[in-house]
Each structure stands twice: as C-alpha cells, then as structure tokens.
Design an enzyme around this catalytic site. Structure first.
Site, mmCIF file in Angstrom:
data_model
loop_
_atom_site.group_PDB
_atom_site.id
_atom_site.type_symbol
_atom_site.label_atom_id
_atom_site.label_comp_id
_atom_site.label_asym_id
_atom_site.label_seq_id
_atom_site.Cartn_x
_atom_site.Cartn_y
_atom_site.Cartn_z
ATOM 1 N N GLY A 237 -76.135 23.635 50.006
ATOM 2 C CA GLY A 237 -77.189 24.390 49.327
ATOM 3 C C GLY A 237 -78.482 23.655 49.087
ATOM 4 O O GLY A 237 -79.490 24.290 48.755
ATOM 5 N N ARG A 311 -84.462 32.891 62.142
ATOM 6 C CA ARG A 311 -84.638 32.858 60.688
ATOM 7 C C ARG A 311 -85.891 33.611 60.205
ATOM 8 O O ARG A 311 -85.883 34.180 59.126
ATOM 9 C CB ARG A 311 -84.664 31.419 60.175
ATOM 10 C CG ARG A 311 -83.312 30.723 60.289
ATOM 11 C CD ARG A 311 -83.286 29.392 59.562
ATOM 12 N NE ARG A 311 -83.476 29.536 58.142
ATOM 13 C CZ ARG A 311 -84.619 29.338 57.498
ATOM 14 N NH1 ARG A 311 -85.699 28.961 58.161
ATOM 15 N NH2 ARG A 311 -84.716 29.507 56.205
ATOM 16 N N CYS A 340 -87.951 42.377 72.820
ATOM 17 C CA CYS A 340 -88.449 43.730 72.586
ATOM 18 C C CYS A 340 -88.091 44.205 71.185
ATOM 19 O O CYS A 340 -87.293 45.129 71.006
ATOM 20 C CB CYS A 340 -87.909 44.673 73.653
ATOM 21 S SG CYS A 340 -88.511 44.168 75.257
ATOM 22 N N GLU A 341 -88.625 43.559 70.205
ATOM 23 C CA GLU A 341 -88.444 43.909 68.794
ATOM 24 C C GLU A 341 -89.739 43.502 68.092
ATOM 25 O O GLU A 341 -90.231 42.395 68.323
ATOM 26 C CB GLU A 341 -87.324 43.084 68.133
ATOM 27 C CG GLU A 341 -85.979 43.132 68.774
ATOM 28 C CD GLU A 341 -85.137 44.320 68.326
ATOM 29 O OE1 GLU A 341 -85.478 44.940 67.296
ATOM 30 O OE2 GLU A 341 -84.166 44.622 69.026
HETATM 31 C C1 LIG Z 1 -69.010 26.989 52.264
HETATM 32 C C2 LIG Z 1 -70.314 26.428 52.694
HETATM 33 N N1 LIG Z 1 -70.540 25.115 52.533
HETATM 34 C C3 LIG Z 1 -71.710 24.546 52.921
HETATM 35 C C4 LIG Z 1 -72.708 25.301 53.497
HETATM 36 C C5 LIG Z 1 -73.985 24.618 53.907
HETATM 37 O O1 LIG Z 1 -75.042 25.049 53.152
HETATM 38 P P1 LIG Z 1 -76.484 24.372 53.301
HETATM 39 O O2 LIG Z 1 -76.860 24.424 54.714
HETATM 40 O O3 LIG Z 1 -77.349 25.202 52.434
HETATM 41 O O4 LIG Z 1 -76.346 22.976 52.783
HETATM 42 C C6 LIG Z 1 -72.513 26.670 53.673
HETATM 43 C C7 LIG Z 1 -73.585 27.505 54.238
HETATM 44 O O5 LIG Z 1 -73.686 28.662 54.085
HETATM 45 C C8 LIG Z 1 -71.276 27.248 53.269
HETATM 46 O O6 LIG Z 1 -71.042 28.544 53.443
#
Ligand SMILES: Cc1ncc(COP(=O)(O)O)c(C=O)c1O
Length: 413
Positions: A237, A311, A340-341
């Site tokens: 995260g 993304r 094509c979007e």
């Molecule tokens: C269970 C889990 N761990 C780790 C991650 C990695 O997250 P990040 O790339 O935000 O560090 C994810 C990404 O969705 C995840 O689903």
C-alpha cells in the site's frame, strides 16, 4: 534516476536515445539501481523490526525483476498459482510465500500446499473450510492468517481501496468473532497470523496506524481465547510520488507513529510492498506516430496504448511524460494511443516541451501495475522489457509474436 544531460534523457548512465535505436518501441525500461534503492529505503525504515519483505508479484512479474528481489532476500505475495510458478522459476524460497486473494481454486490451494508456502491469507469462512479439507486430504497441517478487513479509510482511489466495509477483501472483525469456534475446530489449519492490506497508493501513515491498532486489539482478543498469533502481515500500500508537485509517502509520520506501535507488539511482521519497489523504477517508452490538430486540440498519437499501460484509462491516474530529447518551446497536448477507445489516453491538456512526429516520449513511474496489467486488446503483442544496470542494458522480455497470441485458438479452416 531519469535526468537530462545536454537535453538528452538518461536512465542511470544509459541514454534513452540509444535504447530506442537498439530496441523496438513501445517498450518498458527498468532501473536496477532504483529497485535496489527502494529496497534499501524500506530496510532502513524497518531496521529495528523483525520483518520479512514479500514482493507483491502482481505489481511486476517479470522473472528478471523477481530475481533481483529474491536475491535481496524478498519473499513473495501471490494471488495465483501462476505467480507462485514465476517466483519458483527464479529459485524463490517458497517458505516466504503468502497466498492472498479472495477466490482461490481447489487446484491452487493444493498446489500451494504441496509446494510448502509459508501461509494462506484466508479471505472468507468458506475458504477456511476449503483449505482445511484439502489439507486434510493431503495429510497436512498448514499455517494460515485471517485477512482482516479493518474498515479504515485509506484515502486513495476508490477502485484500489481494499480495507473498507463493503470491499470484497478480508473478513470483518465481527465476522471473525462470530465464527471463532468454527475456525478453532478446523484441525488441519493453524490460525497463527493476522493479515491486512487496506489499499494501494496510500500516501499518509495514519490509515496504516488505524488499521494496525485494529489488528493489535484483535490479536489480544484471540490470544486471550487460546490462539497463538505469532505473525502480522501488514500487506502493501505504500504509495509513490506520481505527481512531483504533490507530497511523497509520509515516512516521517510512519516512523514516529507506526514503527513504535509495531515495536509494542510481540510478533513477527511481514510487509508486502509492490508499487513502492518497482513503481518509480520503470518507464514506458513510446513514439509519436502523428501529430493531429483538430478544434483547439493538438493530439500526439503514439504507438503505445492502454493495452500496454492501463492505469490512466482505468483509474484516471497521473504520470509525468517527458520527451527523450528536450527542444526549446512548449506545447499543450493530449497524448493518446492507437486503441479504438476514447479512454485510450495518457494525458490531457498537458504542457510538454516541443516535439515533432517521430520523436519519442517516456511515461515515467510505469513500473507498478504497468506491464503486469497489459493485454492483447486490439490484437497487439505484449511489448519488450529492458533492464538498465549502470551503463549496460539488456532485454528481459522479447516482444510477443502474433503466432503466440493466436496459438491456442483452434483451426477454423
Ligand atoms: C494482498 C496484497 N498485498 C500487497 C499488495 C501490493 O500493494 P502495493 O502495490 O500498493 O504495495 C496488494 C495489491 O493490491 C495486495 O492485494
């Protein structure tokens, strides 16, 4: 790590103009040094903590990148057997593998048990029952974490929030408590860990602090009723600075608030970073095929599309985009792909330094959920990947062939 020298863009000591002469664009380019710098940053932040780092393979699965991580002692967070096979292919240590994901199939569970992964992060009560029954049939007893949905606000894009009430991920604290006798009765799984992953591209420390407090309280509760919780998996995260005019991840507050909280808990930790490790260490190189002027707009029509990097189309994400050779003057442009979007764009009304047809652009910070989310949409081949190390570079994935795209389609003749 990307910087202009005499108006030419370099990655480490390699001039991007040399890259586009040698390889085929569009292509992804990666910096080994940036990956290692990011690894070292995390090692520094967590230096006093008993922790295992497990790279989230979904973020970037190229074997050469996974090898760099495994060589640096990283385990792996997987969400499919395909990812486990990738990690095993580079000699990764399966005892450092965590298996997350909400819908693990019977085949995947059996495969992972047979390859002695560290633990399953259980995302629902039915999944706990399924893992237990497969472990029983194999005569095994497997370590599991309950993935907790701590119901915290992670202040990120809605589509990548995963730890809030109403998200499909994890089990709520209430549901864990309600089902505790059932979980205790599953004899072939050992619930010895708690896991969380509250979302991606989080730039503040507070959501982690709030979620870890929930985990800490739940751990106390479970310990009091006889569970031996020895591990907490903190998930991933940690976000990166896509927009350099905005703040980077707040490591200062993380060190002041979160690290002491971790130190107060008598467990081992796992961190599953993904985007933070490879996100800023890669870029997508593309060529401007045409410049089209229409209405009050100037469109740079590039040879990379949303199938290569989704993304922006999917999350309205922002990426800096630079020309590989800087000319005088500036222009305001939409940078769009060939798909094509109408959602196939990388930037709208963006000021960049003047370019002409045939010039190349570099979309920065493309190494998180970039190549790994690319597809064959519009029957476009997956593109080359190149790894830069100092003043050297090498191909780490060839361009896919048309034949490989259609090889599993049965003859219609
Ligand atoms: C269970 C889990 N761990 C780790 C991650 C990695 O997250 P990040 O790339 O935000 O560090 C994810 C990404 O969705 C995840 O689903």
């Amino acid at each position: 790590m990307f910087q202009y020298k005499n108006n030419e863009l370099y990655l480490e000591d390699v001039c991007i103009n040399d890259i586009v002469k040698k390889y085929e664009s569009p292509c992804y380019i990666y910096s080994k040094k940036m990956i290692e710098d990011n690894i070292n940053k995390l090692k520094e932040v967590f230096e006093d903590i008993n922790i295992v780092f497990a790279f989230a393979a979904k973020v970037e699965g190229n074997l050469s990148i996974l090898k760099i991580l495994s060589d640096n002692g990283f385990g792996c967070d997987i969400v499919s057997v395909g990812e486990l096979k990738r990690y095993m292919k580079v000699g990764g240590d399966t005892s450092k593998v965590m298996f997350s994901g909400v819908s693990k199939s019977e085949y995947e569970i059996e495969f992972a048990i047979n390859h002695n992964i560290h633990m399953f992060n259980i995302e629902s009560i039915p999944e706990a029952k399924r893992i237990n029954s497969i472990a029983k049939s194999l005569g095994k007893n497997v370590k599991c974490a309950i993935r907790v949905n701590p119901d915290v606000e992670s202040s990120t894009i809605d589509k990548i929030t995963t730890g809030k009430r109403g998200n499909k991920f994890g089990i709520s604290v209430d549901a864990i408590k309600e089902n505790i006798d059932l979980l205790k009765g599953l004899e072939n799984i050992r619930i010895e860990a708690l896991a969380m992953h509250i979302g991606s591209q989080i730039l503040k420390a507070e959501p982690f602090y709030e979620a870890i407090k929930v985990m800490s309280e739940l751990k106390e509760h479970l310990t009091n009723i006889g569970f031996n919780i020895d591990t907490i998996d903190l998930g991933g995260g940690i976000g990166i600075q896509y927009d350099k005019s905005k703040d980077a991840f707040d490591f200062d507050t993380y060190k002041q608030k979160v690290i002491p909280l971790l130190k107060s808990m008598d467990v081992k930790f796992i961190l599953e970073p993904g985007r933070f490790i490879t996100g800023n260490a890669s870029a997508l190189i593309m060529k401007i095929e045409y410049i089209k002027k229409e209405w009050d707009k100037t469109f740079l029509l590039t040879n990379a599309g949303m199938n290569d990097y989704i993304r922006v189309a999917m999350y309205d994400a922002y990426n800096d985009i630079l020309p590989i050779i800087k000319h005088d003057g500036q222009m305001i442009v939409d940078i769009v792909g060939p798909i094509c979007e109408s959602s196939d764009y990388f930037a709208k009304d963006r000021m960049i330094s003047t370019v002409t047809e045939g010039d190349f652009l570099v979309l920065l910070d493309a190494g998180g959920y970039g190549a790994s989310m690319s597809s064959n949409y519009n029957t476009r081949e997956l593109i080359e990947q190149i790894l830069v190390d100092g003043d050297s570079h090498r191909l780490i994935r060839k361009k896919q062939s048309f034949d490989s795209i259609i090889e599993n389609e049965l003859s219609c003749l």
